[in-house]
Design a protein around this motif. Structure first.
Motif, PDB file in Angstrom:
ATOM      1  N   ALA A 170     -47.482 -29.617  -0.475  1.00  0.00           N
ATOM      2  CA  ALA A 170     -47.209 -30.823  -1.271  1.00  0.00           C
ATOM      3  C   ALA A 170     -48.325 -31.857  -1.220  1.00  0.00           C
ATOM      4  O   ALA A 170     -48.063 -33.059  -1.256  1.00  0.00           O
ATOM      5  N   PHE A 171     -49.563 -31.408  -1.184  1.00  0.00           N
ATOM      6  CA  PHE A 171     -50.701 -32.323  -1.241  1.00  0.00           C
ATOM      7  C   PHE A 171     -51.046 -32.689  -2.685  1.00  0.00           C
ATOM      8  O   PHE A 171     -50.899 -31.873  -3.598  1.00  0.00           O
ATOM      9  N   GLN A 172     -51.526 -33.918  -2.841  1.00  0.00           N
ATOM     10  CA  GLN A 172     -52.087 -34.383  -4.105  1.00  0.00           C
ATOM     11  C   GLN A 172     -53.561 -34.710  -3.882  1.00  0.00           C
ATOM     12  O   GLN A 172     -53.968 -35.030  -2.759  1.00  0.00           O
ATOM     13  N   PHE A 180     -55.383 -33.710   5.225  1.00  0.00           N
ATOM     14  CA  PHE A 180     -55.798 -32.427   4.663  1.00  0.00           C
ATOM     15  C   PHE A 180     -56.608 -31.638   5.694  1.00  0.00           C
ATOM     16  O   PHE A 180     -56.394 -30.436   5.887  1.00  0.00           O
ATOM     17  N   ARG A 181     -57.518 -32.325   6.376  1.00  0.00           N
ATOM     18  CA  ARG A 181     -58.315 -31.676   7.419  1.00  0.00           C
ATOM     19  C   ARG A 181     -57.413 -31.158   8.535  1.00  0.00           C
ATOM     20  O   ARG A 181     -57.605 -30.038   9.031  1.00  0.00           O
ATOM     21  N   TYR A 389     -39.180 -27.603  -7.313  1.00  0.00           N
ATOM     22  CA  TYR A 389     -39.707 -28.968  -7.302  1.00  0.00           C
ATOM     23  C   TYR A 389     -40.953 -29.045  -8.164  1.00  0.00           C
ATOM     24  O   TYR A 389     -41.514 -28.015  -8.575  1.00  0.00           O
ATOM     25  N   ALA A 390     -41.386 -30.264  -8.440  1.00  0.00           N
ATOM     26  CA  ALA A 390     -42.587 -30.477  -9.236  1.00  0.00           C
ATOM     27  C   ALA A 390     -43.385 -31.638  -8.656  1.00  0.00           C
ATOM     28  O   ALA A 390     -42.815 -32.669  -8.292  1.00  0.00           O
ATOM     29  N   LEU A 391     -44.704 -31.452  -8.578  1.00  0.00           N
ATOM     30  CA  LEU A 391     -45.568 -32.473  -7.986  1.00  0.00           C
ATOM     31  C   LEU A 391     -45.913 -33.599  -8.955  1.00  0.00           C
ATOM     32  O   LEU A 391     -46.347 -34.668  -8.533  1.00  0.00           O
ATOM     33  N   TYR A 392     -45.727 -33.349 -10.265  1.00  0.00           N
ATOM     34  CA  TYR A 392     -46.113 -34.367 -11.258  1.00  0.00           C
ATOM     35  C   TYR A 392     -44.930 -34.717 -12.163  1.00  0.00           C
ATOM     36  O   TYR A 392     -44.931 -34.412 -13.365  1.00  0.00           O
ATOM     37  N   PRO A 393     -43.912 -35.373 -11.620  1.00  0.00           N
ATOM     38  CA  PRO A 393     -42.733 -35.685 -12.433  1.00  0.00           C
ATOM     39  C   PRO A 393     -42.967 -36.789 -13.455  1.00  0.00           C
ATOM     40  O   PRO A 393     -42.093 -37.056 -14.282  1.00  0.00           O
ATOM     41  N   ASP A 394     -44.150 -37.426 -13.416  1.00  0.00           N
ATOM     42  CA  ASP A 394     -44.453 -38.492 -14.372  1.00  0.00           C
ATOM     43  C   ASP A 394     -45.085 -37.961 -15.653  1.00  0.00           C
ATOM     44  O   ASP A 394     -45.345 -38.719 -16.585  1.00  0.00           O
ATOM     45  N   ARG A 395     -45.305 -36.659 -15.730  1.00  0.00           N
ATOM     46  CA  ARG A 395     -45.961 -36.083 -16.906  1.00  0.00           C
ATOM     47  C   ARG A 395     -44.948 -35.456 -17.859  1.00  0.00           C
ATOM     48  O   ARG A 395     -43.913 -34.949 -17.438  1.00  0.00           O
TER      49      ARG A 395
END
Length: 523
Positions: A170-172, A180-181, A389-395
């Motif tokens: 679930a990284f953006q 991330f590292r 699930y979806a990482l970009y629910p604003d699109r």
């Protein structure tokens, strides 16, 4: 004497439940001396699972588990009895279950043609490899509050590796380069098998029934006191010789104001912050309501404590930008096996042996996963449940002309059918419950080291923090392990328990793991 001390746990998530267990098991504190105060109606925090076949099941999400990592979690669950198998621990039943249903995803990525994307190559350019290596070897002090995009070029975010890694964890792109590292190091074993998710382990049922309920049952047997519908709104405190000491707790219990005196020698553990604060659910005909922290109290107490006390962290770093920490999930209850049958035929995976199926060209970056059935103990044999699930629910969707955040369950199923090229009739009797979580990845927000407090902040005599928002060297947030490790660390320090805490396994120091990761990166 410790037997006369009381412990108060603010918040009923997995961290507080684990802390109570460690105090009993390792601190020899009587269970009757421990109280868990939870603002909601049930315990479990973000590890929730509820519903029925008639009204539909719902889960906000599920954390990834492994047995190669999660040292503190399995140390705990080796001592918690299974609710399903007499004489076995939760750890025992989980290992046995995963030996029977081994994960090996055959359809990790799917493109707009409804074709499985070849994932033998990670899709890296030489520039991607060099930049990824540089980021992975950078000191955290240098990375500081930078974003992933500050270290990796735009092309990296189109690679197969990024699509699989980002949807697994679930990284953006705008999230913390430090986090991330840490993931690259902590989960180096998963780097070489990210396309099959072979290292991912699953619980027998959903994580609420498989992890929360056995632990809660054991704590009840130890006479731990539970207080649902009890929101702690303030802590009375004093400072003596530069030590911060909690002296009382003010709460609203079932709407009535109460005060609990915290005596000398007592302990208070606070779940500071909440990644599922202000979450909301919709229905087949209505989208989830769009809430914020003004609609809930998950952050308020930490914000009060942190004012003028930098050792207590900086919550505004994590809760000030919903647009960068929000995503949406959905749980689907079916009474027709046809969807599961067609998915098994398409993916070549039986339910429970696959993993996330990610639609790489989805505007929402939608993923679904079919768990082994039944996923709930009370689930009838003719009912199936799956999650997505979806990482970009604003699109705006590819097949539904509106953002996912504004979609009902029926519209989400329409979008899913579009990507799979399934007839919509397959969902005639389906019940899709969408869920919006404005702070679900807030722990990934770029931060400085001191923006998160230590499990026992400097100068604290009797207050410990347990959450995804404390600082633990080398470990990674958004995991059950992080909450359990924070709990064990805070409990051992405050109760002065002279036992070693299981260390983070240094898989990143293994020559074999390094070699396999290198080979994978060169493909």
């Amino acid at each position: 004497m410790r037997s006369k001390a009381n412990a108060y746990l603010v918040g009923g998530g997995i961290g507080s439940l684990a802390a109570a267990a460690f105090m009993i098991r390792d601190g020899k504190l009587p269970g009757a001396n421990i109280a868990i105060l939870e603002a909601g109606s049930k315990l479990g925090g973000s590890l929730d699972g509820t519903g029925s076949p008639s009204k539909g099941y719902s889960m906000r999400g599920g954390r990834m588990l492994t047995t190669d990592n999660y040292e503190c979690t399995w140390d705990l669950y080796k001592s918690i009895p299974s609710l399903n198998q007499t004489g076995k621990s939760v750890y025992d039943e989980t290992v046995e279950f995963n030996e029977k249903y081994q994960a090996h995803s055959m359809a990790r990525l799917v493109d707009k043609r409804r074709a499985k994307v070849p994932v033998s190559s990670m899709g890296f350019s030489m520039q991607d490899r060099i930049e990824l290596l540089k980021l992975s070897q950078a000191d955290e002090k240098i990375l500081a509050a930078t974003c992933i995009t500050d270290w990796l070029s735009p092309g990296f975010f189109d690679t197969e590796f990024w699509l699989m890694w980002s949807t697994t964890f679930a990284f953006q792109p705008w999230h913390s380069a430090v986090e991330f590292r840490r993931y690259l190091h902590r989960f180096m074993l998963e780097f070489s098998r990210i396309e099959t998710l072979a290292g991912v382990k699953r619980t027998v049922y959903n994580q609420y029934d498989s992890l929360v309920m056995p632990l809660q049952s054991w704590l009840k047997s130890q006479d731990v006191r539970f207080y649902p519908d009890c929101q702690v709104i303030d802590l009375d405190h004093k400072t003596v010789d530069d030590e911060f000491i909690v002296t009382g707790m003010r709460s609203l219990r079932q709407g009535k104001r109460e005060f609990i005196a915290v005596k000398d020698g007592d302990f208070v553990f606070l779940q500071n912050g909440s990644m599922t604060d202000a979450s909301s659910v919709g229905s087949m005909t209505a989208p989830p309501e769009q809430l914020s922290k003004a609609d809930s109290g998950g952050w308020a107490l930490w914000e009060k404590l942190a004012q003028g006390r930098p050792q207590f962290g900086n919550p505004k770093v994590f809760n000030s930008c919903i647009a960068q920490s929000c995503w949406a999930s959905f749980t689907v209850t079916l009474k027709n096996p046809e969807f599961f049958e067609q998915m098994q035929q398409f993916t070549a995976n039986e339910p429970g042996t696959g993993g996330l199926v990610t639609f790489k060209d989805s505007n929402w970056l939608m993923s679904v996963v079919l768990a082994h059935q039944p996923h709930f103990p009370n689930q009838p044999a003719d009912v199936q449940v799956f999650w997505g699930y979806a990482l970009y629910p604003d699109r705006v969707g590819n097949f539904v002309a509106r953002p996912m955040a504004d979609c009902s369950g029926a519209e989400i199923l329409l979008e899913l059918c579009g990507h799979l090229r399934f007839d919509l009739e397959i969902f005639t009797t389906a019940n899709c419950i969408p869920c919006r979580m404005p702070y679900i990845t807030s722990m990934f927000m770029p931060r400085h080291y001191n923006d998160r407090p230590l499990p026992v902040p400097r100068g604290s005599r009797n207050l410990g923090f347990i959450s995804q928002y404390v600082e633990i060297a080398e470990d990674v947030v958004f995991t059950v392990e992080y909450s359990v490790r924070a709990a064990q660390t805070a409990v051992y320090q405050l109760l002065k328990i002279d036992s070693p805490i299981p260390p983070v396994t240094p898989h990143d120091q293994s020559l074999r793991a390094q070699f396999e990761a290198l080979i994978k990166a060169l493909k």
